[in-house]
Design a protein around this motif. Sequence first.
Motif, short mmCIF file in Angstrom:
data_model
loop_
_atom_site.label_atom_id
_atom_site.label_comp_id
_atom_site.label_asym_id
_atom_site.label_seq_id
_atom_site.Cartn_x
_atom_site.Cartn_y
_atom_site.Cartn_z
N ILE A 185 24.08 57.21 -20.51
CA ILE A 185 25.15 58.08 -21.03
C ILE A 185 25.41 57.98 -22.53
CG2 ILE A 185 26.26 57.81 -18.75
CD1 ILE A 185 28.72 56.79 -20.54
N HIS A 186 24.85 56.95 -23.17
CA HIS A 186 24.99 56.92 -24.64
C HIS A 186 23.77 56.27 -25.29
CE1 HIS A 186 26.36 56.34 -28.70
NE2 HIS A 186 26.33 55.03 -28.57
N THR A 187 23.03 57.10 -26.04
CA THR A 187 21.89 56.59 -26.80
C THR A 187 21.94 57.22 -28.20
OG1 THR A 187 20.30 58.41 -26.50
CG2 THR A 187 20.52 56.85 -24.66
N HIS A 188 21.04 56.74 -29.04
CA HIS A 188 20.84 57.39 -30.35
C HIS A 188 19.44 57.99 -30.39
CE1 HIS A 188 24.59 55.74 -32.09
NE2 HIS A 188 24.38 54.79 -31.19
N LEU A 189 18.92 58.32 -29.23
CA LEU A 189 17.59 58.92 -29.15
C LEU A 189 17.69 60.44 -29.30
CD1 LEU A 189 16.17 56.93 -26.09
CD2 LEU A 189 15.81 56.47 -28.54
N LEU A 223 28.68 65.57 -28.54
CA LEU A 223 29.14 65.91 -29.89
C LEU A 223 29.89 64.73 -30.52
CD1 LEU A 223 29.18 68.27 -31.91
CD2 LEU A 223 31.43 68.88 -31.00
N ARG A 224 29.31 64.21 -31.58
CA ARG A 224 29.86 63.01 -32.21
C ARG A 224 30.71 63.39 -33.41
NH1 ARG A 224 28.43 57.34 -31.42
NH2 ARG A 224 29.32 56.32 -33.22
N VAL A 225 31.94 62.93 -33.43
CA VAL A 225 32.87 63.40 -34.46
C VAL A 225 33.41 62.28 -35.35
CG1 VAL A 225 33.52 65.51 -33.23
CG2 VAL A 225 34.77 63.40 -32.76
N LEU A 263 35.61 57.39 -26.32
CA LEU A 263 36.11 56.56 -27.43
C LEU A 263 35.40 55.22 -27.39
CD1 LEU A 263 39.93 57.28 -26.96
CD2 LEU A 263 38.40 58.29 -28.67
N MET A 264 34.79 54.88 -28.51
CA MET A 264 34.10 53.59 -28.61
C MET A 264 34.87 52.81 -29.67
SD MET A 264 30.29 55.26 -28.48
CE MET A 264 29.47 53.71 -28.22
N ILE A 265 35.64 51.85 -29.20
CA ILE A 265 36.64 51.23 -30.08
C ILE A 265 36.26 49.79 -30.44
CG2 ILE A 265 39.09 50.62 -30.29
CD1 ILE A 265 39.62 52.76 -28.07
N CYS A 297 28.38 47.88 -21.79
CA CYS A 297 28.61 46.65 -22.52
C CYS A 297 27.95 46.89 -23.87
CB CYS A 297 27.98 45.46 -21.80
SG CYS A 297 28.73 45.19 -20.19
N TRP A 298 28.76 47.29 -24.80
CA TRP A 298 28.32 47.93 -26.03
C TRP A 298 27.82 46.93 -27.07
CZ3 TRP A 298 32.47 50.34 -29.79
CH2 TRP A 298 31.83 51.03 -30.83
N TRP A 299 26.60 47.14 -27.57
CA TRP A 299 26.13 46.54 -28.82
C TRP A 299 26.13 45.01 -28.78
CZ3 TRP A 299 28.70 49.11 -33.75
CH2 TRP A 299 28.02 48.78 -34.92
N SER A 348 22.39 52.41 -22.78
CA SER A 348 21.40 51.60 -23.52
C SER A 348 21.70 51.50 -25.01
CB SER A 348 19.99 52.16 -23.34
OG SER A 348 19.80 53.31 -24.16
N ASP A 349 22.30 52.54 -25.60
CA ASP A 349 22.45 52.58 -27.06
C ASP A 349 21.10 52.56 -27.77
OD1 ASP A 349 24.31 52.79 -29.26
OD2 ASP A 349 25.67 51.60 -28.04
N ALA A 350 20.02 52.88 -27.04
CA ALA A 350 18.68 52.82 -27.63
C ALA A 350 18.59 53.72 -28.86
CB ALA A 350 17.65 53.25 -26.60
ZN ZN Z 1 25.87 53.89 -30.22
#
Ligand code: ZN
Length: 413
Positions: free
Chosen positions: A24-28, A168-170, A256-258, A323-325, A353-355
């Motif tokens: 659900i969240h990557t930078h690919l 959409l990243r704001v 929200l990624m806080i 489990c972020w970063w 993954s945040d891959a």
């Molecule tokens: Zn990320």
Amino acid sequence: MLVNSGNLREALREELAAVKITDIHTHLFAPEFGDLCLWGVDELLTYHYLVAEFFRWTRMGYGEFFSLGKGAQADLTWEELFLNRSPMSEAQRGVLTALNALGLDVGARDLKAYRAFFDGLSREEFIDLVLELSGVECVVMTNDPFDLVERKVWESTTTIDSRFRGALRVDVLLNDFPHACRLMLEQGYEAEESLGPKSIGEVQRFLREWLERISGLYLAASLPAGFRAGDGSVRARLIEECILPVCEEANVPLALMIGAKRQVNPKLRLAGDSVGKGDIAAVEYLCARYPQNKFLVTMLSRENQHELAITARKFPNLLIFGCWWFLNNPSLVEEITRMRMETLGLAFIPQHSDARVVEQLIYKWKHAKEVVGKVLYDKYSDLLAANWTLTREELARDVQALFGGNFWRFIKK
Ligand code: ZN
Ligand code: FIX
């Protein structure tokens, strides 16, 4: 078929191997985005997690390192982190897991041979291979409407690989509104820093049109540890007056990624960000005040994890994820996943993954499955010990929920 204490381990292993993952969240990026889509051993070895670890050992200056090409940087991290000492960290181990799964001889320590392997494949072939090996069927990207290179692709491409989905990243909007106003104006949206009624309408129009253009599954922002909601600040007003109405209208969650503390050491560039403890009151406020909106939330600090899980018990419009970063270490993933499962049952998304590099999907998901599998094994064992009956179908259903189903259910809610 019934699962019992004798066949539980094997049944779980098979279901985890078979599950189709939504990441659900990557930078690919999909292949249509060209060079934005990073892959190959040099990208793998220059991942910013590894760059930070490289600078624990080298005496080289930051400027000198970053002035080198990718290949030369990769030579250096390889030598320092893999040859001069054993690759013990999670990010270091991840490189080995990925190369090994790709069939490369990790024991040979032959960087040239690894490069030759990647040179023999096209980007498209490689993506197919990695999705197959990692079990990922859907990759959610991070799409920045303020990024010129990315914007051009969206404006010129009609279809993108359907395995990749938009989000959409704001961040620019929320973290540097004056700059966002200038960039929105370039795109024909007349938003002004004072955020009067006309500007509110224009920001909403910008979000609405971008969300539609990318068929965004959700809106997202990473926010500093000091993030407060409802305090009348420009950021809080943008969320309440622009973002949430658009999200509600389109029925998409706000993610929200806080807890990111940006550029604690700017000389490290992307590797220079750190962590700070966030304020759970911001999440409570938004979930309570906006019950018609849906919130996907992850927090970066270990210290926030318990209160975040408790908050999810209070609000059905909150789904916690990942489990972020800096939390993506097996020991922390295990602790957090166990705590979440004991607190929420199966109502959470254990990992994303945040891959940033395609083949990172292999290691991030292999390692995540190992840990989540361990926790599931213990929890099912407890149920069986209480004489609960469990079928193979139920086990498959639960695994599917954790690795994708919960996300899609929330999206469709
Ligand atoms: Zn990320
Ligand atoms: O803000 C984010 O989405 C973070 O995940 C990234 O900015 C961060 O650099 C990262 O790669 C973490 O895994």
